[in-house]
Design a protein around this motif. Structure first.
Motif, PDB file in Angstrom:
ATOM      1  N   ALA A   1      24.053  15.193-100.870  1.00  0.00           N
ATOM      2  CA  ALA A   1      25.101  16.217-100.965  1.00  0.00           C
ATOM      3  C   ALA A   1      24.777  17.280-101.992  1.00  0.00           C
ATOM      4  CB  ALA A   1      26.445  15.555-101.286  1.00  0.00           C
ATOM      5  N   SER A   2      24.030  16.906-103.031  1.00  0.00           N
ATOM      6  CA  SER A   2      23.676  17.870-104.073  1.00  0.00           C
ATOM      7  C   SER A   2      22.211  18.262-104.004  1.00  0.00           C
ATOM      8  CB  SER A   2      23.975  17.273-105.459  1.00  0.00           C
ATOM      9  OG  SER A   2      23.260  16.060-105.646  1.00  0.00           O
ATOM     10  N   GLY A   3      21.541  17.819-102.944  1.00  0.00           N
ATOM     11  CA  GLY A   3      20.125  18.119-102.807  1.00  0.00           C
ATOM     12  C   GLY A   3      19.848  19.091-101.677  1.00  0.00           C
ATOM     13  N   ARG A   4      19.072  18.633-100.692  1.00  0.00           N
ATOM     14  CA  ARG A   4      18.639  19.515 -99.608  1.00  0.00           C
ATOM     15  C   ARG A   4      19.669  19.646 -98.491  1.00  0.00           C
ATOM     16  NH1 ARG A   4      12.822  17.735 -97.680  1.00  0.00           N
ATOM     17  NH2 ARG A   4      13.187  19.574 -96.389  1.00  0.00           N
ATOM     18  N   GLY A   5      20.812  19.024 -98.669  1.00  0.00           N
ATOM     19  CA  GLY A   5      21.804  19.019 -97.606  1.00  0.00           C
ATOM     20  C   GLY A   5      21.621  17.795 -96.730  1.00  0.00           C
ATOM     21  N   TYR A   6      22.543  17.631 -95.792  1.00  0.00           N
ATOM     22  CA  TYR A   6      22.458  16.432 -94.960  1.00  0.00           C
ATOM     23  C   TYR A   6      23.099  16.680 -93.600  1.00  0.00           C
ATOM     24  CZ  TYR A   6      27.371  15.585 -96.273  1.00  0.00           C
ATOM     25  OH  TYR A   6      28.721  15.693 -96.465  1.00  0.00           O
ATOM     26  N   VAL A   7      22.858  15.726 -92.712  1.00  0.00           N
ATOM     27  CA  VAL A   7      23.411  15.745 -91.364  1.00  0.00           C
ATOM     28  C   VAL A   7      24.197  14.462 -91.169  1.00  0.00           C
ATOM     29  CG1 VAL A   7      22.878  15.768 -88.895  1.00  0.00           C
ATOM     30  CG2 VAL A   7      21.492  17.115 -90.479  1.00  0.00           C
ATOM     31  N   THR A   8      25.387  14.554 -90.626  1.00  0.00           N
ATOM     32  CA  THR A   8      26.131  13.346 -90.269  1.00  0.00           C
ATOM     33  C   THR A   8      25.948  13.105 -88.774  1.00  0.00           C
ATOM     34  OG1 THR A   8      28.154  14.619 -89.927  1.00  0.00           O
ATOM     35  CG2 THR A   8      27.860  13.589 -92.073  1.00  0.00           C
ATOM     36  N   LYS A   9      25.608  11.876 -88.441  1.00  0.00           N
ATOM     37  CA  LYS A   9      25.376  11.508 -87.054  1.00  0.00           C
ATOM     38  C   LYS A   9      26.247  10.302 -86.702  1.00  0.00           C
ATOM     39  CE  LYS A   9      20.525  13.008 -86.921  1.00  0.00           C
ATOM     40  NZ  LYS A   9      19.117  12.599 -86.620  1.00  0.00           N
ATOM     41  N   PRO A  10      27.040  10.395 -85.634  1.00  0.00           N
ATOM     42  CA  PRO A  10      27.749   9.197 -85.186  1.00  0.00           C
ATOM     43  C   PRO A  10      26.734   8.098 -84.867  1.00  0.00           C
ATOM     44  CG  PRO A  10      28.535  11.150 -84.027  1.00  0.00           C
ATOM     45  CD  PRO A  10      27.308  11.556 -84.777  1.00  0.00           C
ATOM     46  N   LEU A  11      27.102   6.860 -85.139  1.00  0.00           N
ATOM     47  CA  LEU A  11      26.156   5.770 -84.886  1.00  0.00           C
ATOM     48  C   LEU A  11      25.764   5.698 -83.416  1.00  0.00           C
ATOM     49  CD1 LEU A  11      27.476   2.878 -87.163  1.00  0.00           C
ATOM     50  CD2 LEU A  11      25.901   4.763 -87.690  1.00  0.00           C
ATOM     51  N   LEU A  12      26.660   6.144 -82.552  1.00  0.00           N
ATOM     52  CA  LEU A  12      26.382   6.159 -81.118  1.00  0.00           C
ATOM     53  C   LEU A  12      26.644   7.566 -80.602  1.00  0.00           C
ATOM     54  CD1 LEU A  12      28.270   2.865 -80.211  1.00  0.00           C
ATOM     55  CD2 LEU A  12      25.816   3.115 -80.587  1.00  0.00           C
ATOM     56  N   GLY A  13      25.775   8.067 -79.743  1.00  0.00           N
ATOM     57  CA  GLY A  13      25.988   9.409 -79.212  1.00  0.00           C
ATOM     58  C   GLY A  13      24.749   9.920 -78.520  1.00  0.00           C
ATOM     59  N   ARG A  14      24.932  10.949 -77.673  1.00  0.00           N
ATOM     60  CA  ARG A  14      23.842  11.533 -76.912  1.00  0.00           C
ATOM     61  C   ARG A  14      23.913  13.055 -76.993  1.00  0.00           C
ATOM     62  NH1 ARG A  14      24.003   9.098 -70.972  1.00  0.00           N
ATOM     63  NH2 ARG A  14      21.839   9.756 -70.931  1.00  0.00           N
ATOM     64  N   GLU A  15      22.757  13.685 -76.812  1.00  0.00           N
ATOM     65  CA  GLU A  15      22.658  15.141 -76.706  1.00  0.00           C
ATOM     66  C   GLU A  15      23.291  15.867 -77.891  1.00  0.00           C
ATOM     67  OE1 GLU A  15      20.931  16.553 -74.491  1.00  0.00           O
ATOM     68  OE2 GLU A  15      20.729  15.131 -72.839  1.00  0.00           O
TER      69      GLU A  15
ATOM     70  N   GLU B   1      17.407  -1.712 -69.779  1.00  0.00           N
ATOM     71  CA  GLU B   1      16.863  -2.329 -70.957  1.00  0.00           C
ATOM     72  C   GLU B   1      17.720  -3.516 -71.432  1.00  0.00           C
ATOM     73  OE1 GLU B   1      13.855  -0.978 -70.768  1.00  0.00           O
ATOM     74  OE2 GLU B   1      13.782  -0.408 -72.890  1.00  0.00           O
ATOM     75  N   PRO B   2      17.090  -4.461 -72.168  1.00  0.00           N
ATOM     76  CA  PRO B   2      17.807  -5.655 -72.594  1.00  0.00           C
ATOM     77  C   PRO B   2      18.795  -5.371 -73.723  1.00  0.00           C
ATOM     78  CG  PRO B   2      15.599  -5.652 -73.502  1.00  0.00           C
ATOM     79  CD  PRO B   2      15.670  -4.477 -72.560  1.00  0.00           C
ATOM     80  N   ALA B   3      19.680  -6.344 -73.963  1.00  0.00           N
ATOM     81  CA  ALA B   3      20.741  -6.154 -74.959  1.00  0.00           C
ATOM     82  C   ALA B   3      20.199  -5.912 -76.357  1.00  0.00           C
ATOM     83  CB  ALA B   3      21.679  -7.358 -74.949  1.00  0.00           C
ATOM     84  N   TRP B   4      18.985  -6.415 -76.658  1.00  0.00           N
ATOM     85  CA  TRP B   4      18.475  -6.220 -78.020  1.00  0.00           C
ATOM     86  C   TRP B   4      18.130  -4.762 -78.307  1.00  0.00           C
ATOM     87  CZ3 TRP B   4      13.558  -4.303 -78.595  1.00  0.00           C
ATOM     88  CH2 TRP B   4      12.600  -4.594 -77.616  1.00  0.00           C
ATOM     89  N   LYS B   5      18.075  -3.931 -77.263  1.00  0.00           N
ATOM     90  CA  LYS B   5      17.834  -2.511 -77.501  1.00  0.00           C
ATOM     91  C   LYS B   5      19.002  -1.852 -78.241  1.00  0.00           C
ATOM     92  CE  LYS B   5      13.779  -1.030 -76.146  1.00  0.00           C
ATOM     93  NZ  LYS B   5      13.692   0.101 -75.239  1.00  0.00           N
ATOM     94  N   MET B   6      20.158  -2.515 -78.290  1.00  0.00           N
ATOM     95  CA  MET B   6      21.276  -1.997 -79.074  1.00  0.00           C
ATOM     96  C   MET B   6      20.917  -1.906 -80.553  1.00  0.00           C
ATOM     97  SD  MET B   6      24.495  -3.968 -77.278  1.00  0.00           S
ATOM     98  CE  MET B   6      25.747  -3.051 -78.173  1.00  0.00           C
ATOM     99  N   LEU B   7      19.962  -2.699 -80.988  1.00  0.00           N
ATOM    100  CA  LEU B   7      19.521  -2.661 -82.382  1.00  0.00           C
ATOM    101  C   LEU B   7      18.752  -1.386 -82.693  1.00  0.00           C
ATOM    102  CD1 LEU B   7      18.203  -6.333 -82.546  1.00  0.00           C
ATOM    103  CD2 LEU B   7      20.315  -5.489 -83.599  1.00  0.00           C
ATOM    104  N   LEU B   8      18.072  -0.828 -81.689  1.00  0.00           N
ATOM    105  CA  LEU B   8      17.202   0.321 -81.911  1.00  0.00           C
ATOM    106  C   LEU B   8      17.845   1.641 -81.514  1.00  0.00           C
ATOM    107  CD1 LEU B   8      13.758  -1.040 -80.607  1.00  0.00           C
ATOM    108  CD2 LEU B   8      14.789  -1.275 -82.873  1.00  0.00           C
ATOM    109  N   SER B   9      18.876   1.591 -80.693  1.00  0.00           N
ATOM    110  CA  SER B   9      19.477   2.829 -80.192  1.00  0.00           C
ATOM    111  C   SER B   9      20.645   3.288 -81.046  1.00  0.00           C
ATOM    112  CB  SER B   9      19.951   2.626 -78.752  1.00  0.00           C
ATOM    113  OG  SER B   9      20.905   1.591 -78.679  1.00  0.00           O
ATOM    114  N   ASN B  10      20.870   2.638 -82.154  1.00  0.00           N
ATOM    115  CA  ASN B  10      21.994   2.915 -83.042  1.00  0.00           C
ATOM    116  C   ASN B  10      21.489   3.690 -84.261  1.00  0.00           C
ATOM    117  OD1 ASN B  10      23.975   2.296 -85.270  1.00  0.00           O
ATOM    118  ND2 ASN B  10      24.970   1.164 -83.622  1.00  0.00           N
ATOM    119  N   LYS B  11      22.205   4.753 -84.646  1.00  0.00           N
ATOM    120  CA  LYS B  11      21.739   5.593 -85.755  1.00  0.00           C
ATOM    121  C   LYS B  11      21.735   4.856 -87.095  1.00  0.00           C
ATOM    122  CE  LYS B  11      21.455   9.142 -82.977  1.00  0.00           C
ATOM    123  NZ  LYS B  11      22.095   8.544 -81.772  1.00  0.00           N
TER     124      LYS B  11
END
Length: 397
Positions: free
Chosen positions: A309-323, A271-281
């Motif tokens: 944090a005071s509502g339904r809870g949350y998930v932290t996701k690294p901006l880059l990562g798999r699986e 895929e082209p370099a511009w896909k870095m815009l879409l594959s980032n969290k």
């Protein structure tokens, strides 16, 4: 949407291996082998349900492209952790020339339970998505054998072949289209995916060649990437993340010879370099900022969990990562402190995966070019879909 238990076909393991799925079993930490391809159950959808999901996926894809345009136009690549000026320039130029740069596919991970609540986007795997082979091939043949006359949300193979036919005119002349993966792929998942995509390209009439990323060389004299026979690599599909390609020891050469529109001696990467815009969290936070309250989005932020944090809870996701690597779940009332990764985190509202008989399910909805093209379903025991998730087929009845 419902989950139905079934009796697996006799000899199912050999059957799906013959259909291209080279690892039907997963090895667990206790050294046991358990099914990755799991046909002891399946998911059943109605046609109106699938048609509605297709509309959601195509709307989400269009929103993601609009968010990418916003990121480039407002010079926000640093929010994605893209701070190297050379990489930022490459991504920006690729985006501006995207009509000339082939983009093949992507996979949305969706939260959906079939109760009438809208599907929610969990993330977009737009650069190096996997689970394509099982979605495109074995589950289609499973349906034909187990539910003859039924249907499936699955036009992946035909659409991929058609996409390669359209994109053939955009490839530089004078050499094969290389298909590359890392030789360090222990499970063979990337090898399998790349081999399948190469097959679809060959069916489209393209001249192709297989290569590992480690066998791509740099010719100092011509200042070009070459194969082991010193043949110039003018175009290459790589199942190798852009964040690796732009940071490993060949990164300066990648950026020097990057084909963002057809330069002599350059290499066109798919895929082209511009896909870095879409594959980032970080895209999740930009989407929520641009479309606050959208029924198919979850609240997401880059500067902290805010009200989550005071509502339904949350998930932290690294901006880059798999699986699911590095993902941390913070249930309501148990919000903790994360050590900020090098590239940063996205904080997304917790949406516990739907529970079907103790199985947590996520829908993987595929896009080929700009159209919804198919569905793959994975189940896990916990809230995070990781490398131990199972793939289950589906059918439309």
């Amino acid at each position: 949407m419902e989950r139905r238990t079934l009796t697996p076909r006799p000899g199912w393991q050999q059957t799906v291996e013959d259909q291209g799925l080279i690892y039907p079993l997963t090895r667990y930490p206790d050294d046991s082998l358990r099914p990755y391809w799991d046909e002891s159950a399946c998911y059943v959808f109605s046609l109106p349900e699938v048609e509605a999901l297709e509309e959601v996926v195509e709307e989400l894809h269009a929103m993601c492209l609009a968010a990418a345009e916003h990121i480039v136009t407002h010079d926000r690549l640093a929010d994605l952790g893209i701070t190297d000026p050379r990489v930022a320039e490459a991504v920006t130029e690729a985006w501006r020339r995207r009509a000339e740069l082939p983009s093949l596919y992507g996979r949305f991970d969706l939260h959906y339970d079939g109760t009438g609540s809208p599907a929610k986007m969990l993330e977009y795997n737009a650069d190096t998505p996997t689970s394509l082979v099982e979605a495109a091939s074995p589950q289609w043949f499973w349906m034909e054998e187990c539910f003859p006359g039924a249907d499936q949300w699955n036009s992946l193979h035909e659409r991929l072949v058609d996409a390669w036919k359209k994109q053939a005119a955009l490839l530089p002349p004078g050499g094969p289209l290389y298909f590359a993966h890392s030789a360090g792929d222990e499970l063979g998942e990337d090898l399998m995916t790349v081999a399948y995509l190469r097959e679809t390209a060959q069916q489209a009439g393209l001249d192709t060649e297989a290569i590992s990323m480690e066998d791509i060389g740099w010719d100092r004299l011509s200042r070009r990437f070459v194969d082991k026979k010193l043949g110039f690599i003018r175009s290459c599909f790589k199942l190798y993340p852009w964040e690796w390609l732009t940071t490993d020891r060949f990164a300066p050469h990648v950026l020097e010879t990057l084909d963002n529109g057809g330069g002599t001696g350059s290499t066109l990467w798919i895929e082209p370099a511009w896909k870095m815009l879409l594959s980032n969290k970080a895209l999740l936070a930009v989407l929520w900022e641009r479309y606050p309250g959208h029924p198919n989005l979850l609240p997401a932020y880059l500067d902290g969990p805010r009200e989550l944090a005071s509502g339904r809870g949350y998930v932290t996701k690294p901006l880059l990562g798999r699986e699911g690597a590095g993902v941390t779940v913070h249930p309501p009332g148990e919000a903790g402190t994360d050590v900020r990764g090098e590239e940063g985190y996205c904080y997304q509202e917790l949406a516990p995966l739907p529970d079907f008989d103790g199985n947590r399910v996520v829908l993987g909805a595929w896009v080929v070019e700009d159209e919804a093209a198919g569905l793959g379903i994975r189940e896990s025991a916990g809230l995070i879909t990781d490398e131990y998730a199972r793939f289950l087929p589906h059918v439309i009845l």
